[in-house]
Design a protein around this motif. Structure first.
Motif, short mmCIF file in Angstrom:
data_model
loop_
_atom_site.label_atom_id
_atom_site.label_comp_id
_atom_site.label_asym_id
_atom_site.label_seq_id
_atom_site.Cartn_x
_atom_site.Cartn_y
_atom_site.Cartn_z
N PRO A 62 -30.75 17.06 -12.46
CA PRO A 62 -30.89 16.23 -11.27
C PRO A 62 -29.53 15.96 -10.63
CG PRO A 62 -31.11 14.89 -13.24
CD PRO A 62 -31.03 16.31 -13.70
N ILE A 63 -29.51 15.92 -9.30
CA ILE A 63 -28.29 15.62 -8.56
C ILE A 63 -28.54 14.35 -7.75
CG2 ILE A 63 -26.56 16.46 -6.92
CD1 ILE A 63 -26.67 18.11 -9.45
N LYS A 64 -28.10 13.22 -8.26
CA LYS A 64 -28.39 11.94 -7.64
C LYS A 64 -27.49 11.64 -6.44
CE LYS A 64 -31.59 10.49 -10.54
NZ LYS A 64 -32.96 10.19 -10.10
N SER A 65 -26.30 12.21 -6.42
CA SER A 65 -25.31 11.83 -5.41
C SER A 65 -25.71 12.19 -3.99
CB SER A 65 -23.96 12.50 -5.74
OG SER A 65 -24.10 13.91 -5.77
N VAL A 66 -26.62 13.16 -3.80
CA VAL A 66 -26.99 13.57 -2.45
C VAL A 66 -28.25 12.87 -1.94
CG1 VAL A 66 -25.90 15.82 -2.80
CG2 VAL A 66 -28.35 15.58 -3.19
N GLU A 67 -28.86 12.02 -2.78
CA GLU A 67 -30.06 11.32 -2.35
C GLU A 67 -29.72 10.35 -1.22
OE1 GLU A 67 -31.86 9.49 -5.74
OE2 GLU A 67 -32.35 11.40 -6.72
N VAL A 119 -20.10 20.56 -12.01
CA VAL A 119 -20.53 19.94 -10.76
C VAL A 119 -19.72 18.67 -10.51
CG1 VAL A 119 -22.47 18.87 -9.53
CG2 VAL A 119 -22.85 20.88 -10.97
N ALA A 120 -19.27 18.52 -9.26
CA ALA A 120 -18.55 17.31 -8.85
C ALA A 120 -19.03 16.93 -7.46
CB ALA A 120 -17.04 17.54 -8.86
N SER A 121 -18.86 15.66 -7.09
CA SER A 121 -19.25 15.22 -5.75
C SER A 121 -18.33 14.11 -5.30
CB SER A 121 -20.71 14.74 -5.74
OG SER A 121 -20.88 13.61 -6.59
N GLY A 122 -18.21 13.96 -3.98
CA GLY A 122 -17.36 12.92 -3.43
C GLY A 122 -17.55 12.81 -1.93
N LYS A 123 -17.23 11.65 -1.39
CA LYS A 123 -17.40 11.41 0.04
C LYS A 123 -16.19 11.91 0.82
CE LYS A 123 -20.41 7.34 -0.17
NZ LYS A 123 -20.55 5.91 0.21
N THR A 124 -16.48 12.57 1.94
CA THR A 124 -15.46 12.94 2.90
C THR A 124 -15.93 12.43 4.26
OG1 THR A 124 -14.12 14.76 3.77
CG2 THR A 124 -16.44 15.22 3.38
N ALA A 125 -15.13 12.65 5.29
CA ALA A 125 -15.50 12.19 6.62
C ALA A 125 -15.23 13.29 7.63
CB ALA A 125 -14.72 10.93 6.99
N HIS A 126 -16.23 13.67 8.40
CA HIS A 126 -16.06 14.70 9.41
C HIS A 126 -15.44 14.09 10.68
CE1 HIS A 126 -18.85 18.19 7.94
NE2 HIS A 126 -17.95 17.85 7.06
N LEU A 226 -13.25 12.58 -5.85
CA LEU A 226 -14.12 13.71 -6.15
C LEU A 226 -14.41 13.65 -7.64
CD1 LEU A 226 -15.47 16.35 -5.10
CD2 LEU A 226 -13.39 17.56 -5.80
N LYS A 227 -15.57 13.08 -7.98
CA LYS A 227 -15.88 12.78 -9.36
C LYS A 227 -16.71 13.88 -10.02
CE LYS A 227 -13.76 8.88 -8.94
NZ LYS A 227 -12.41 8.72 -9.53
N LYS A 228 -16.31 14.27 -11.22
CA LYS A 228 -17.08 15.26 -11.96
C LYS A 228 -18.36 14.64 -12.50
CE LYS A 228 -13.04 18.02 -13.24
NZ LYS A 228 -12.27 18.65 -14.33
N GLU A 229 -19.47 15.32 -12.27
CA GLU A 229 -20.77 14.80 -12.71
C GLU A 229 -21.18 15.36 -14.07
OE1 GLU A 229 -23.87 14.81 -9.87
OE2 GLU A 229 -22.62 14.08 -8.24
N PHE A 230 -21.08 16.66 -14.23
CA PHE A 230 -21.40 17.24 -15.54
C PHE A 230 -20.90 18.67 -15.61
CE2 PHE A 230 -25.06 18.24 -12.86
CZ PHE A 230 -25.30 19.57 -13.15
N LYS A 231 -20.86 19.16 -16.83
CA LYS A 231 -20.52 20.56 -17.11
C LYS A 231 -21.57 21.09 -18.08
CE LYS A 231 -16.20 21.82 -17.69
NZ LYS A 231 -14.86 22.05 -18.28
#
Length: 235
Positions: A62-67, A119-126, A226-231
């Motif tokens: 599961p990838i919670k960060s994009v919900e 997998v990693a995720s983090g907020k950026t700004a366009h 940019l936080k690592k979620e899992f490997k």
């Protein structure tokens, strides 16, 4: 016969439509990474992601960060480094429905030789600074993460991190030549916005200067969002 069947089905849908709870309708879509055996299954409700699962050779996760975000784009990047081995970075972007400038980036590192997914995720700004930094030419195997920080809503200038993909996975590695080019861009950008003398601008340009000189790296790494979620690995 086919025409009659079509009319009958259409009529049945027309009759049932008022009784359908449209809030409960979910749409499934699958986004695949070409050249890689990985894919993302998205369940969307009202245009935003309600659930997401990443399919990999090591299983489904599961990838919670994009919900709560809506998908906008994805790209597959070849992360071939000095060791000559092909590794891949699959980067997907999801925008906030009520604020399209806020974007969640999902980074999926695929390392076929090591049989590993990270997998990693983090907020950026366009925003304008994101577009300026993203146009900077980069050495092979180097990627930029332009962070989105809560304390910088009024000043779009934000920190920039150089990310590489090694056999151990995603890593923040300062590339002095990249930061040497970012410094004058940051100065010009902040001057055009009238924020050059602000404490935030001084702090960010100071960080860029340290990274250009390969100094204070560990302290700066602490603000990387940019936080690592899992490997995961497979055999």
């Amino acid at each position: 016969m086919k025409k009659r069947l079509f009319v009958a089905i259409f009529g049945l849908l027309f009759v049932l439509l008022p009784f359908v709870n449209t809030e409960a309708i979910a749409f499934l879509s699958i986004v695949t990474a070409k050249q890689c055996p990985i894919y993302l299954v998205l369940e969307e409700k009202d245009g935003t992601v309600s659930q997401a699962y990443l399919g990999t050779p090591a299983g489904s996760f599961p990838i919670k960060s994009v919900e709560g975000y809506r998908p906008i784009q994805e790209m597959l990047l070849n992360a071939k480094n000095d060791d000559g081995i092909n590794r891949f970075l699959w980067r997907l972007e999801f925008a906030k429905p009520d604020d399209p400038i806020e974007v969640m980036q999902l980074w999926v590192a695929y390392m076929p030789r090591e049989k590993t997914i990270e997998v990693a995720s983090g907020k950026t700004a366009h925003n304008e600074w994101y577009r300026i930094a993203s146009q900077l030419p980069l050495p092979d195997g180097v990627f930029l993460f332009v962070s989105c920080e809560p304390d910088g809503q009024d000043e779009p200038l934000s920190h920039v991190f150089t990310i590489t993909l090694t056999k151990k996975g995603l890593a923040f590695v300062p590339i002095p030549e990249v930061y040497e080019k970012l410094i004058p861009l940051a100065i010009t950008f902040s001057q055009s916005r009238g924020t050059f003398d602000s404490e935030r601008t001084k702090q960010i340009i100071g960080c860029l200067t340290h990274l250009a000189q390969n100094e204070n790296v560990d302290n700066i790494a602490r603000i990387l969002n940019l936080k690592k979620e899992f490997k995961a690995t497979w055999h």
